[in-house]
Scaffold this active site. Sequence first.
Site, PDB file in Angstrom:
ATOM      1  N   ARG A 136     -36.842  -1.040  -7.909  1.00  0.00           N
ATOM      2  CA  ARG A 136     -35.605   0.583  -8.117  1.00  0.00           C
ATOM      3  C   ARG A 136     -35.845   0.432  -6.796  1.00  0.00           C
ATOM      4  O   ARG A 136     -35.259   1.271  -5.942  1.00  0.00           O
ATOM      5  CB  ARG A 136     -35.883   1.309  -9.235  1.00  0.00           C
ATOM      6  N   LYS A 182     -51.078   2.294 -25.171  1.00  0.00           N
ATOM      7  CA  LYS A 182     -50.088   3.426 -24.548  1.00  0.00           C
ATOM      8  C   LYS A 182     -49.226   3.997 -26.035  1.00  0.00           C
ATOM      9  O   LYS A 182     -48.900   2.799 -26.382  1.00  0.00           O
ATOM     10  CB  LYS A 182     -49.486   2.750 -23.588  1.00  0.00           C
ATOM     11  N   SER A 225     -36.783   2.645 -18.975  1.00  0.00           N
ATOM     12  CA  SER A 225     -36.750   3.014 -20.467  1.00  0.00           C
ATOM     13  C   SER A 225     -37.366   4.723 -20.628  1.00  0.00           C
ATOM     14  O   SER A 225     -36.889   5.074 -21.410  1.00  0.00           O
ATOM     15  CB  SER A 225     -38.218   2.205 -20.428  1.00  0.00           C
ATOM     16  N   HIS A 245     -33.534  -4.763 -17.022  1.00  0.00           N
ATOM     17  CA  HIS A 245     -33.886  -4.836 -17.385  1.00  0.00           C
ATOM     18  C   HIS A 245     -33.290  -6.853 -18.047  1.00  0.00           C
ATOM     19  O   HIS A 245     -33.222  -7.894 -16.491  1.00  0.00           O
ATOM     20  CB  HIS A 245     -34.995  -4.873 -18.767  1.00  0.00           C
TER      21      HIS A 245
HETATM   22  O1  PNS Z   1     -42.577  -1.572 -17.996  1.00  0.00           O
HETATM   23  P1  PNS Z   1     -44.315  -1.089 -17.223  1.00  0.00           P
HETATM   24  O2  PNS Z   1     -44.942  -0.132 -18.287  1.00  0.00           O
HETATM   25  O3  PNS Z   1     -43.730  -0.689 -15.560  1.00  0.00           O
HETATM   26  O4  PNS Z   1     -45.084  -3.209 -17.511  1.00  0.00           O
HETATM   27  C1  PNS Z   1     -46.295  -3.181 -16.760  1.00  0.00           C
HETATM   28  C2  PNS Z   1     -47.219  -4.578 -17.054  1.00  0.00           C
HETATM   29  C3  PNS Z   1     -48.019  -4.480 -17.891  1.00  0.00           C
HETATM   30  C4  PNS Z   1     -46.609  -5.135 -15.942  1.00  0.00           C
HETATM   31  C5  PNS Z   1     -48.794  -4.144 -16.513  1.00  0.00           C
HETATM   32  O5  PNS Z   1     -49.528  -2.917 -16.915  1.00  0.00           O
HETATM   33  C6  PNS Z   1     -49.259  -5.117 -16.836  1.00  0.00           C
HETATM   34  O6  PNS Z   1     -49.681  -6.240 -15.903  1.00  0.00           O
HETATM   35  N1  PNS Z   1     -50.287  -5.324 -17.719  1.00  0.00           N
HETATM   36  C7  PNS Z   1     -51.490  -5.680 -18.605  1.00  0.00           C
HETATM   37  C8  PNS Z   1     -52.876  -5.769 -17.637  1.00  0.00           C
HETATM   38  C9  PNS Z   1     -53.243  -5.949 -16.389  1.00  0.00           C
HETATM   39  O7  PNS Z   1     -53.483  -7.149 -16.102  1.00  0.00           O
HETATM   40  N2  PNS Z   1     -53.733  -5.482 -15.368  1.00  0.00           N
HETATM   41  C10 PNS Z   1     -53.895  -4.779 -14.197  1.00  0.00           C
HETATM   42  C11 PNS Z   1     -52.629  -5.342 -13.573  1.00  0.00           C
HETATM   43  S1  PNS Z   1     -53.300  -5.321 -11.414  1.00  0.00           S
END
Ligand code: PNS
Length: 164
Positions: free
Chosen positions: A94, A41, A132, A17
């Site tokens: 990645r 979560k 993570s 990150h």
């Molecule tokens: O670090 P992560 O868990 O891979 O991040 C995922 C994240 C936060 C980018 C994704 O879960 C997200 O954008 N969540 C917010 C809810 C949302 O907008 N959902 C629709 C996505 S198309």
Amino acid sequence: MRRAIYPGSFDPVTNGHLDIIERGCKLFDELIIGILVNPDKKALFTIEERREMLHDALTEIDCGACRPLIEDFQGLLVKYAVERNADAILRGIRAISDYEYELQMALMNRRLEPRIETVFMMAGEAYSYVSSRLVKEVYQLGGTIDGLVPVSVEVRMRSKFSQS
Ligand code: PNS
């Protein structure tokens, strides 16, 4: 003035990150690191702990003139991006396995809010296998995570697992 949101769970922040943040700072004038608050979560670290770890970790990198902000958000990412007047969402990729999920999200986000671009950066090769989730698993099972996470995270992990 170009502003991007770098969203994620950051549970915890890894050196992968940090690498994206450092390089993202070269592309954008302002970078907002958005920690997703997701009550569905189960996380190891609280939002406050994640925020503090990110804050400490930022001292380990060179962000140049761009000073990253750390915030948290709930709900739709694109809604938050619009509220914060961002031009782009920054995500790291990645491996090919990330691509499918990221593509889906980017296309959905574009459908919801065409004004916001998703910008992908390839993860630094040294961190291309670091997540993570794996860091937590390896640490919990007694493996070393030296060099994979910032010092502040190692310290927190030690105290978190000695508590339980
Ligand atoms: O670090 P992560 O868990 O891979 O991040 C995922 C994240 C936060 C980018 C994704 O879960 C997200 O954008 N969540 C917010 C809810 C949302 O907008 N959902 C629709 C996505 S198309």
